[in-house]
Design a protein around this motif. Structure first.
Motif, PDB file in Angstrom:
ATOM      1  N   LEU A   1      14.450  11.243  -1.577  1.00  0.00           N
ATOM      2  CA  LEU A   1      13.646  11.552  -0.391  1.00  0.00           C
ATOM      3  C   LEU A   1      13.383  10.303   0.453  1.00  0.00           C
ATOM      4  CD1 LEU A   1      10.997  14.131  -1.663  1.00  0.00           C
ATOM      5  CD2 LEU A   1      12.775  14.501   0.051  1.00  0.00           C
ATOM      6  N   ILE A   2      13.041   9.224  -0.197  1.00  0.00           N
ATOM      7  CA  ILE A   2      12.776   7.979   0.539  1.00  0.00           C
ATOM      8  C   ILE A   2      14.018   7.538   1.300  1.00  0.00           C
ATOM      9  CG2 ILE A   2      12.297   5.504   0.265  1.00  0.00           C
ATOM     10  CD1 ILE A   2      10.317   6.319  -1.974  1.00  0.00           C
ATOM     11  N   ALA A   3      15.192   7.631   0.658  1.00  0.00           N
ATOM     12  CA  ALA A   3      16.444   7.248   1.320  1.00  0.00           C
ATOM     13  C   ALA A   3      16.705   8.124   2.551  1.00  0.00           C
ATOM     14  CB  ALA A   3      17.613   7.337   0.340  1.00  0.00           C
TER      15      ALA A   3
ATOM     16  N   ALA B   1       0.862  -1.174   0.000  1.00  0.00           N
ATOM     17  CA  ALA B   1       0.000   0.000   0.000  1.00  0.00           C
ATOM     18  C   ALA B   1       0.903   1.230   0.000  1.00  0.00           C
ATOM     19  CB  ALA B   1      -0.877  -0.005   1.241  1.00  0.00           C
ATOM     20  N   VAL B   2       0.554   2.223  -0.777  1.00  0.00           N
ATOM     21  CA  VAL B   2       1.400   3.409  -0.895  1.00  0.00           C
ATOM     22  C   VAL B   2       0.624   4.634  -0.441  1.00  0.00           C
ATOM     23  CG1 VAL B   2       3.347   3.886  -2.385  1.00  0.00           C
ATOM     24  CG2 VAL B   2       1.527   2.563  -3.300  1.00  0.00           C
ATOM     25  N   ARG B   3       1.328   5.536   0.221  1.00  0.00           N
ATOM     26  CA  ARG B   3       0.751   6.795   0.673  1.00  0.00           C
ATOM     27  C   ARG B   3       1.580   7.936   0.124  1.00  0.00           C
ATOM     28  NH1 ARG B   3      -2.715   6.378   5.276  1.00  0.00           N
ATOM     29  NH2 ARG B   3      -3.082   8.521   4.675  1.00  0.00           N
ATOM     30  N   THR B   4       0.951   9.081  -0.043  1.00  0.00           N
ATOM     31  CA  THR B   4       1.654  10.259  -0.545  1.00  0.00           C
ATOM     32  C   THR B   4       2.035  11.131   0.635  1.00  0.00           C
ATOM     33  OG1 THR B   4       0.426  10.203  -2.607  1.00  0.00           O
ATOM     34  CG2 THR B   4       1.452  12.298  -2.016  1.00  0.00           C
ATOM     35  N   LEU B   5       3.251  11.616   0.592  1.00  0.00           N
ATOM     36  CA  LEU B   5       3.768  12.504   1.617  1.00  0.00           C
ATOM     37  C   LEU B   5       4.192  13.783   0.911  1.00  0.00           C
ATOM     38  CD1 LEU B   5       4.641  12.688   4.624  1.00  0.00           C
ATOM     39  CD2 LEU B   5       6.843  11.786   3.918  1.00  0.00           C
ATOM     40  N   ALA B   6       3.579  14.915   1.255  1.00  0.00           N
ATOM     41  CA  ALA B   6       3.896  16.172   0.562  1.00  0.00           C
ATOM     42  C   ALA B   6       4.231  17.249   1.582  1.00  0.00           C
ATOM     43  CB  ALA B   6       2.708  16.619  -0.284  1.00  0.00           C
TER      44      ALA B   6
END
Length: 181
Positions: free
Chosen positions: A83-85, A52-57
């Motif tokens: 950003l994920i790293a 499942a994926v969520r958006t982070l802004a």
């Protein structure tokens, strides 16, 4: 190497300029850039390996955004991956701190348990012979408990008396036998 195919298409001039700037900033080829963009597109559409994926802004200042873009270009990766790293690294550091805190708490509580165990240890074995007992009494070793030392001495004295009694009984029996004979 996988078989390669050509992909061509016309795009607006403004978009073309942005693509060129991005390619120069990342210091990669047009082919590498297009491949990354297409792979990113399909990865986002399908999610990450069924997760499942969520958006982070977040909104950042223009200056920070410029620094971010420069860092991404220097790394030669996608903004998303960069950003994920960063997020994963920060979270791992915090989780490590939490784990270290638990280990410190555990380590602090262990000495108390060990002290209790040390108190429960069995006392030193009592001497097995009169020589060892005399050595302890003479100061070569400490006697932990006078009562236990005295108790052992009494037990040994009783043994010696029993042996003496057996000898006396045997002598009496022999004397009786001589009288009968």
């Amino acid at each position: 190497m996988a078989e390669m195919k050509n992909l061509c298409g016309k795009i607006p001039v403004e978009l073309h300029l942005k693509v060129r700037q991005e390619i120069e900033a990342r210091e990669i080829s047009t082919q590498q850039f297009i491949q990354q963009v297409i792979e990113e597109h399909f990865t986002e559409k399908g999610g990450q390996a069924g997760m499942a994926v969520r958006t982070l802004a977040v909104q950042v200042s223009e200056e920070l955004f410029g620094r971010f873009k420069a860092a991404v270009a220097k790394k030669g990766c996608r903004q998303k991956d960069f950003l994920i790293a960063i997020i994963e690294k920060a979270i791992e550091e915090i989780e490590d701190e939490i784990q270290e805190g638990k280990e410190i708490e555990t380590a602090e509580s262990e000495p108390e348990e060990m002290d209790g165990e040390a108190e429960r240890e069995e006392p030193e074995a009592e001497p097995e012979s009169m020589e060892e007992l005399e050595a302890k009494e003479s100061g070569e070793e400490e006697i932990e408990s006078e009562a236990s030392g005295t108790g052992e001495m009494e037990a040994e004295a009783e043994e010696m008396e029993a042996e003496d009694t057996e000898e006396t009984d045997t002598e009496a029996d022999e004397a009786e036998m001589e009288d009968i004979a």
